[in-house]
Design a protein around this motif. Sequence first.
Motif, PDB file in Angstrom:
ATOM      1  N   PHE A   1      37.012  39.552  44.593  1.00  0.00           N
ATOM      2  CA  PHE A   1      37.467  39.971  45.916  1.00  0.00           C
ATOM      3  C   PHE A   1      37.740  41.470  45.891  1.00  0.00           C
ATOM      4  O   PHE A   1      38.478  41.963  45.031  1.00  0.00           O
ATOM      5  CB  PHE A   1      38.740  39.220  46.315  1.00  0.00           C
ATOM      6  N   GLU A   2      37.145  42.172  46.860  1.00  0.00           N
ATOM      7  CA  GLU A   2      37.363  43.612  46.978  1.00  0.00           C
ATOM      8  C   GLU A   2      38.316  43.959  48.117  1.00  0.00           C
ATOM      9  O   GLU A   2      38.839  45.066  48.151  1.00  0.00           O
ATOM     10  CB  GLU A   2      36.026  44.327  47.202  1.00  0.00           C
ATOM     11  N   LYS A   3      38.511  43.013  49.043  1.00  0.00           N
ATOM     12  CA  LYS A   3      39.393  43.249  50.184  1.00  0.00           C
ATOM     13  C   LYS A   3      40.476  42.179  50.226  1.00  0.00           C
ATOM     14  O   LYS A   3      40.456  41.226  49.452  1.00  0.00           O
ATOM     15  CB  LYS A   3      38.581  43.254  51.484  1.00  0.00           C
ATOM     16  N   GLU A   4      41.399  42.340  51.147  1.00  0.00           N
ATOM     17  CA  GLU A   4      42.531  41.422  51.252  1.00  0.00           C
ATOM     18  C   GLU A   4      42.058  40.005  51.574  1.00  0.00           C
ATOM     19  O   GLU A   4      41.147  39.800  52.378  1.00  0.00           O
ATOM     20  CB  GLU A   4      43.489  41.908  52.344  1.00  0.00           C
ATOM     21  N   PHE A   5      42.685  39.012  50.935  1.00  0.00           N
ATOM     22  CA  PHE A   5      42.378  37.609  51.192  1.00  0.00           C
ATOM     23  C   PHE A   5      43.681  36.812  51.149  1.00  0.00           C
ATOM     24  O   PHE A   5      44.721  37.303  50.683  1.00  0.00           O
ATOM     25  CB  PHE A   5      41.368  37.069  50.168  1.00  0.00           C
ATOM     26  N   GLU A   6      43.619  35.569  51.616  1.00  0.00           N
ATOM     27  CA  GLU A   6      44.819  34.737  51.733  1.00  0.00           C
ATOM     28  C   GLU A   6      44.563  33.384  51.083  1.00  0.00           C
ATOM     29  O   GLU A   6      43.555  32.729  51.357  1.00  0.00           O
ATOM     30  CB  GLU A   6      45.189  34.554  53.203  1.00  0.00           C
TER      31      GLU A   6
ATOM     32  N   ILE B   1      39.813  42.024  42.425  1.00  0.00           N
ATOM     33  CA  ILE B   1      40.516  40.912  41.788  1.00  0.00           C
ATOM     34  C   ILE B   1      39.494  39.838  41.459  1.00  0.00           C
ATOM     35  O   ILE B   1      38.739  39.398  42.331  1.00  0.00           O
ATOM     36  CB  ILE B   1      41.621  40.352  42.692  1.00  0.00           C
ATOM     37  N   HIS B   2      39.464  39.460  40.204  1.00  0.00           N
ATOM     38  CA  HIS B   2      38.577  38.386  39.746  1.00  0.00           C
ATOM     39  C   HIS B   2      39.400  37.105  39.636  1.00  0.00           C
ATOM     40  O   HIS B   2      40.309  37.009  38.816  1.00  0.00           O
ATOM     41  CB  HIS B   2      37.965  38.741  38.396  1.00  0.00           C
ATOM     42  N   LEU B   3      39.085  36.132  40.486  1.00  0.00           N
ATOM     43  CA  LEU B   3      39.772  34.842  40.463  1.00  0.00           C
ATOM     44  C   LEU B   3      39.099  33.955  39.429  1.00  0.00           C
ATOM     45  O   LEU B   3      37.920  33.612  39.562  1.00  0.00           O
ATOM     46  CB  LEU B   3      39.724  34.195  41.846  1.00  0.00           C
TER      47      LEU B   3
ATOM     48  N   PHE C   1      42.120  38.415  36.762  1.00  0.00           N
ATOM     49  CA  PHE C   1      42.414  39.772  36.310  1.00  0.00           C
ATOM     50  C   PHE C   1      42.051  40.764  37.410  1.00  0.00           C
ATOM     51  O   PHE C   1      41.235  40.480  38.295  1.00  0.00           O
ATOM     52  CB  PHE C   1      41.669  40.115  35.009  1.00  0.00           C
ATOM     53  N   LYS C   2      42.692  41.924  37.331  1.00  0.00           N
ATOM     54  CA  LYS C   2      42.443  43.019  38.268  1.00  0.00           C
ATOM     55  C   LYS C   2      41.757  44.154  37.513  1.00  0.00           C
ATOM     56  O   LYS C   2      42.132  44.474  36.386  1.00  0.00           O
ATOM     57  CB  LYS C   2      43.748  43.508  38.894  1.00  0.00           C
ATOM     58  N   ALA C   3      40.752  44.751  38.131  1.00  0.00           N
ATOM     59  CA  ALA C   3      39.991  45.814  37.473  1.00  0.00           C
ATOM     60  C   ALA C   3      39.575  46.849  38.498  1.00  0.00           C
ATOM     61  O   ALA C   3      39.690  46.651  39.711  1.00  0.00           O
ATOM     62  CB  ALA C   3      38.767  45.244  36.756  1.00  0.00           C
ATOM     63  N   GLN C   4      39.078  47.968  37.983  1.00  0.00           N
ATOM     64  CA  GLN C   4      38.579  49.027  38.847  1.00  0.00           C
ATOM     65  C   GLN C   4      37.236  48.610  39.427  1.00  0.00           C
ATOM     66  O   GLN C   4      36.441  47.944  38.771  1.00  0.00           O
ATOM     67  CB  GLN C   4      38.435  50.324  38.050  1.00  0.00           C
TER      68      GLN C   4
ATOM     69  N   ASP D   1      46.262  41.634  48.249  1.00  0.00           N
ATOM     70  CA  ASP D   1      45.523  42.876  48.504  1.00  0.00           C
ATOM     71  C   ASP D   1      45.141  43.500  47.161  1.00  0.00           C
ATOM     72  O   ASP D   1      46.022  43.882  46.384  1.00  0.00           O
ATOM     73  CB  ASP D   1      46.382  43.846  49.309  1.00  0.00           C
ATOM     74  N   PRO D   2      43.857  43.613  46.849  1.00  0.00           N
ATOM     75  CA  PRO D   2      43.457  44.202  45.557  1.00  0.00           C
ATOM     76  C   PRO D   2      43.904  45.648  45.386  1.00  0.00           C
ATOM     77  O   PRO D   2      44.157  46.087  44.264  1.00  0.00           O
ATOM     78  CB  PRO D   2      41.923  44.101  45.583  1.00  0.00           C
ATOM     79  N   GLY D   3      43.996  46.407  46.486  1.00  0.00           N
ATOM     80  CA  GLY D   3      44.364  47.810  46.392  1.00  0.00           C
ATOM     81  C   GLY D   3      43.147  48.713  46.486  1.00  0.00           C
ATOM     82  O   GLY D   3      41.996  48.259  46.484  1.00  0.00           O
TER      83      GLY D   3
END
Length: 213
Positions: free
Chosen positions: A73-78, A24-26, A93-96, A17-19
């Motif tokens: 990804f802006e929403k939850e993924f699996e 989240i950039h994969l 990395f995770k960013a705003q 979950d990105p929050g």
Amino acid sequence: MEFWGVEVKSGESLKVDPGDDKIIHLSNACLGDVTKDKEGLPVALYVKFGNQKLVLGTLSSEAFPQISYDLVFEKEFELSHNWKHGSVFFTGFKAQSQSESDNDEDSDDFDEDIPVSAANGKPEIEVKNGIKPDANEAKQKKIANGEDEDSSESESDDDSSEDQIARMLSMLQLLTLLSRLVKQLLITSSRLRSQVEITAASLATGHLRQKMP
């Protein structure tokens, strides 16, 4: 921006979950300890987003144990995979989120004071919190600094006078050139007329001589 990474173990899946207001950039996926894999069979990587389960790519312990991505990804993924000999590691990395950062920049720009320089180079008027000063105040300050609206009008009148003088000079030059051309044409016409008269007289004289016995 901050580093992000997860481990997806064999036979398991992992929800990410990105929050709020985060993305989240994969960037990369790689196999764990490839020495345990003696078969070298292809390893499929999967992502489940909403109701869709898609293949992200295929890895191999012998040929290509890692793969690069450019996914956001802006929403939850699996995440999941089918490797039986170990874990697969996903990093990025995770960013705003972009929309949130744009709103912050817009609010900062709106609150910033903007000085307006007068003709003498000194800041006279400031726009604070997006509110412009009264136009009458700005006009009074211009008059106080010696700026007069009549000066701009006089400058425009001077420019128009200079344009008129330039046009008159051009017309005079054109008239002079035309006068020279007319004079040259008259001289040429006079010369041609004289030559015609001489030729006609010569022809008449020769004709009379032929008739005489």
